[in-house]
Design a protein around this motif. Sequence first.
Motif, PDB file in Angstrom:
ATOM      1  N   ALA A   1     -20.291 -19.705  61.166  1.00 38.41           N
ATOM      2  CA  ALA A   1     -19.327 -20.796  61.336  1.00 38.41           C
ATOM      3  C   ALA A   1     -19.814 -22.078  60.672  1.00 38.41           C
ATOM      4  CB  ALA A   1     -19.064 -21.026  62.815  1.00 38.41           C
ATOM      5  N   SER A   2     -21.104 -22.352  60.764  1.00 39.20           N
ATOM      6  CA  SER A   2     -21.630 -23.580  60.152  1.00 39.20           C
ATOM      7  C   SER A   2     -21.574 -23.501  58.628  1.00 39.20           C
ATOM      8  CB  SER A   2     -23.054 -23.840  60.627  1.00 39.20           C
ATOM      9  OG  SER A   2     -23.904 -22.777  60.254  1.00 39.20           O
ATOM     10  N   ALA A   3     -21.801 -22.327  58.063  1.00 36.39           N
ATOM     11  CA  ALA A   3     -21.711 -22.167  56.611  1.00 36.39           C
ATOM     12  C   ALA A   3     -20.272 -22.326  56.130  1.00 36.39           C
ATOM     13  CB  ALA A   3     -22.252 -20.810  56.189  1.00 36.39           C
ATOM     14  N   THR A   4     -19.323 -21.803  56.878  1.00 36.95           N
ATOM     15  CA  THR A   4     -17.909 -21.941  56.531  1.00 36.95           C
ATOM     16  C   THR A   4     -17.480 -23.396  56.594  1.00 36.95           C
ATOM     17  OG1 THR A   4     -17.469 -19.740  57.423  1.00 36.95           O
ATOM     18  CG2 THR A   4     -15.574 -21.174  57.098  1.00 36.95           C
ATOM     19  N   LEU A   5     -17.912 -24.107  57.625  1.00 38.24           N
ATOM     20  CA  LEU A   5     -17.581 -25.523  57.775  1.00 38.24           C
ATOM     21  C   LEU A   5     -18.175 -26.346  56.638  1.00 38.24           C
ATOM     22  CD1 LEU A   5     -16.293 -27.760  59.484  1.00 38.24           C
ATOM     23  CD2 LEU A   5     -18.435 -27.893  60.747  1.00 38.24           C
ATOM     24  N   ALA A   6     -19.417 -26.067  56.272  1.00 38.63           N
ATOM     25  CA  ALA A   6     -20.068 -26.792  55.184  1.00 38.63           C
ATOM     26  C   ALA A   6     -19.364 -26.531  53.857  1.00 38.63           C
ATOM     27  CB  ALA A   6     -21.536 -26.390  55.096  1.00 38.63           C
ATOM     28  N   ARG A   7     -18.946 -25.296  53.612  1.00 39.85           N
ATOM     29  CA  ARG A   7     -18.242 -24.963  52.379  1.00 39.85           C
ATOM     30  C   ARG A   7     -16.883 -25.648  52.324  1.00 39.85           C
ATOM     31  NH1 ARG A   7     -14.609 -21.302  51.688  1.00 39.85           N
ATOM     32  NH2 ARG A   7     -15.242 -20.078  53.487  1.00 39.85           N
ATOM     33  N   THR A   8     -16.156 -25.666  53.440  1.00 36.38           N
ATOM     34  CA  THR A   8     -14.852 -26.309  53.506  1.00 36.38           C
ATOM     35  C   THR A   8     -14.969 -27.808  53.245  1.00 36.38           C
ATOM     36  OG1 THR A   8     -14.130 -24.656  55.110  1.00 36.38           O
ATOM     37  CG2 THR A   8     -12.817 -26.655  54.957  1.00 36.38           C
ATOM     38  N   GLU A   9     -15.985 -28.432  53.837  1.00 41.89           N
ATOM     39  CA  GLU A   9     -16.184 -29.867  53.639  1.00 41.89           C
ATOM     40  C   GLU A   9     -16.572 -30.175  52.195  1.00 41.89           C
ATOM     41  OE1 GLU A   9     -18.728 -33.612  55.431  1.00 41.89           O
ATOM     42  OE2 GLU A   9     -18.699 -31.704  56.508  1.00 41.89           O
TER      43      GLU A   9
ATOM     44  N   ASP B   1     -15.764 -28.438  49.562  1.00 44.34           N
ATOM     45  CA  ASP B   1     -14.557 -28.250  48.749  1.00 44.34           C
ATOM     46  C   ASP B   1     -13.641 -29.464  48.836  1.00 44.34           C
ATOM     47  OD1 ASP B   1     -15.403 -25.757  47.955  1.00 44.34           O
ATOM     48  OD2 ASP B   1     -14.091 -24.646  49.331  1.00 44.34           O
ATOM     49  N   ALA B   2     -13.462 -30.000  50.040  1.00 38.77           N
ATOM     50  CA  ALA B   2     -12.593 -31.166  50.220  1.00 38.77           C
ATOM     51  C   ALA B   2     -13.172 -32.390  49.521  1.00 38.77           C
ATOM     52  CB  ALA B   2     -12.381 -31.440  51.704  1.00 38.77           C
ATOM     53  N   LYS B   3     -14.499 -32.562  49.567  1.00 41.76           N
ATOM     54  CA  LYS B   3     -15.126 -33.683  48.863  1.00 41.76           C
ATOM     55  C   LYS B   3     -14.946 -33.534  47.356  1.00 41.76           C
ATOM     56  CE  LYS B   3     -19.049 -35.456  50.182  1.00 41.76           C
ATOM     57  NZ  LYS B   3     -20.444 -35.623  50.633  1.00 41.76           N
ATOM     58  N   ALA B   4     -15.030 -32.317  46.857  1.00 39.51           N
ATOM     59  CA  ALA B   4     -14.824 -32.070  45.428  1.00 39.51           C
ATOM     60  C   ALA B   4     -13.388 -32.388  45.024  1.00 39.51           C
ATOM     61  CB  ALA B   4     -15.170 -30.627  45.093  1.00 39.51           C
ATOM     62  N   VAL B   5     -12.440 -32.066  45.889  1.00 32.04           N
ATOM     63  CA  VAL B   5     -11.036 -32.377  45.623  1.00 32.04           C
ATOM     64  C   VAL B   5     -10.852 -33.889  45.547  1.00 32.04           C
ATOM     65  CG1 VAL B   5      -8.739 -32.362  46.690  1.00 32.04           C
ATOM     66  CG2 VAL B   5     -10.048 -30.263  46.562  1.00 32.04           C
ATOM     67  N   GLY B   6     -11.439 -34.631  46.479  1.00 34.63           N
ATOM     68  CA  GLY B   6     -11.343 -36.083  46.465  1.00 34.63           C
ATOM     69  C   GLY B   6     -11.964 -36.690  45.223  1.00 34.63           C
ATOM     70  N   SER B   7     -13.112 -36.176  44.817  1.00 32.23           N
ATOM     71  CA  SER B   7     -13.774 -36.672  43.611  1.00 32.23           C
ATOM     72  C   SER B   7     -12.923 -36.413  42.375  1.00 32.23           C
ATOM     73  CB  SER B   7     -15.131 -35.994  43.436  1.00 32.23           C
ATOM     74  OG  SER B   7     -16.004 -36.363  44.459  1.00 32.23           O
ATOM     75  N   ALA B   8     -12.356 -35.228  42.299  1.00 36.29           N
ATOM     76  CA  ALA B   8     -11.510 -34.889  41.148  1.00 36.29           C
ATOM     77  C   ALA B   8     -10.259 -35.755  41.109  1.00 36.29           C
ATOM     78  CB  ALA B   8     -11.133 -33.411  41.202  1.00 36.29           C
ATOM     79  N   CYS B   9      -9.694 -36.048  42.271  1.00 33.37           N
ATOM     80  CA  CYS B   9      -8.509 -36.903  42.317  1.00 33.37           C
ATOM     81  C   CYS B   9      -8.838 -38.302  41.809  1.00 33.37           C
ATOM     82  CB  CYS B   9      -7.958 -36.988  43.739  1.00 33.37           C
ATOM     83  SG  CYS B   9      -7.010 -35.552  44.234  1.00 33.37           S
ATOM     84  N   ARG B  10      -9.976 -38.843  42.217  1.00 34.96           N
ATOM     85  CA  ARG B  10     -10.355 -40.183  41.757  1.00 34.96           C
ATOM     86  C   ARG B  10     -10.629 -40.179  40.263  1.00 34.96           C
ATOM     87  NH1 ARG B  10     -10.427 -43.936  39.417  1.00 34.96           N
ATOM     88  NH2 ARG B  10     -11.688 -45.818  39.651  1.00 34.96           N
TER      89      ARG B  10
ATOM     90  N   PRO C   1      -2.610 -30.474  50.876  1.00 33.12           N
ATOM     91  CA  PRO C   1      -2.359 -30.643  52.311  1.00 33.12           C
ATOM     92  C   PRO C   1      -3.327 -29.883  53.217  1.00 33.12           C
ATOM     93  CG  PRO C   1      -0.715 -29.194  51.349  1.00 33.12           C
ATOM     94  CD  PRO C   1      -1.541 -29.724  50.219  1.00 33.12           C
ATOM     95  N   LYS C   2      -3.954 -28.826  52.721  1.00 36.59           N
ATOM     96  CA  LYS C   2      -4.849 -28.035  53.568  1.00 36.59           C
ATOM     97  C   LYS C   2      -6.271 -28.579  53.600  1.00 36.59           C
ATOM     98  CE  LYS C   2      -2.275 -23.772  53.094  1.00 36.59           C
ATOM     99  NZ  LYS C   2      -2.297 -22.383  52.682  1.00 36.59           N
ATOM    100  N   ALA C   3      -6.592 -29.492  52.681  1.00 41.11           N
ATOM    101  CA  ALA C   3      -7.945 -30.049  52.632  1.00 41.11           C
ATOM    102  C   ALA C   3      -8.147 -31.053  53.765  1.00 41.11           C
ATOM    103  CB  ALA C   3      -8.183 -30.726  51.291  1.00 41.11           C
ATOM    104  N   GLU C   4      -9.352 -31.110  54.279  1.00 39.83           N
ATOM    105  CA  GLU C   4      -9.689 -32.034  55.358  1.00 39.83           C
ATOM    106  C   GLU C   4      -9.646 -33.461  54.813  1.00 39.83           C
ATOM    107  OE1 GLU C   4     -13.513 -33.100  58.130  1.00 39.83           O
ATOM    108  OE2 GLU C   4     -13.403 -31.135  57.211  1.00 39.83           O
ATOM    109  N   LYS C   5      -8.797 -34.305  55.400  1.00 37.89           N
ATOM    110  CA  LYS C   5      -8.552 -35.639  54.859  1.00 37.89           C
ATOM    111  C   LYS C   5      -9.790 -36.521  54.877  1.00 37.89           C
ATOM    112  CE  LYS C   5      -3.632 -35.811  55.559  1.00 37.89           C
ATOM    113  NZ  LYS C   5      -2.503 -36.518  56.085  1.00 37.89           N
ATOM    114  N   ALA C   6     -10.594 -36.440  55.902  1.00 36.70           N
ATOM    115  CA  ALA C   6     -11.787 -37.281  55.976  1.00 36.70           C
ATOM    116  C   ALA C   6     -12.760 -36.940  54.850  1.00 36.70           C
ATOM    117  CB  ALA C   6     -12.466 -37.129  57.326  1.00 36.70           C
ATOM    118  N   ALA C   7     -12.931 -35.665  54.568  1.00 39.70           N
ATOM    119  CA  ALA C   7     -13.839 -35.250  53.502  1.00 39.70           C
ATOM    120  C   ALA C   7     -13.247 -35.578  52.131  1.00 39.70           C
ATOM    121  CB  ALA C   7     -14.140 -33.763  53.611  1.00 39.70           C
TER     122      ALA C   7
END
Length: 134
Positions: free
Chosen positions: A29-37, A39-48, A62-68
Amino acid sequence: MRHPVPAIAFALIAAGLLAGCDQLGIESASATLARTEADAKAVGSACRHAMRAIEDCYTLNPKAEKAAVYTGWREMDEYMRENKLEGVAPSEPRPAAPGAKPKAAKDDAPDEEIIDDGKKPQKAGASHAAKPTH
């Protein structure tokens, strides 16, 4: 009297199998959470980097974690400002606002045809002929 050897052997075998879950490709579960976070940070970086507003980024992902996503966007913004980097124009058009009507394409015919003959509207009872003056 029972012999504890079979119970101990079973416990050791079970522990060995459970410890090898990572080798079988089963994520914890911790590995899945770290991977999801990540991925969301990478999405934010790419958007900027693509010069997108954070709101557009949320809309497109819409499925990406907004905080990350925000964290990734902010980190890339700081990096780009420090290094005086310009963003790259996005290849995908800006998303439409929720509830907004989609724009008609240029080739589409309008629903109504408005014909303007260039004449000004006249008041009721007015005629085209000039009235004679006495």
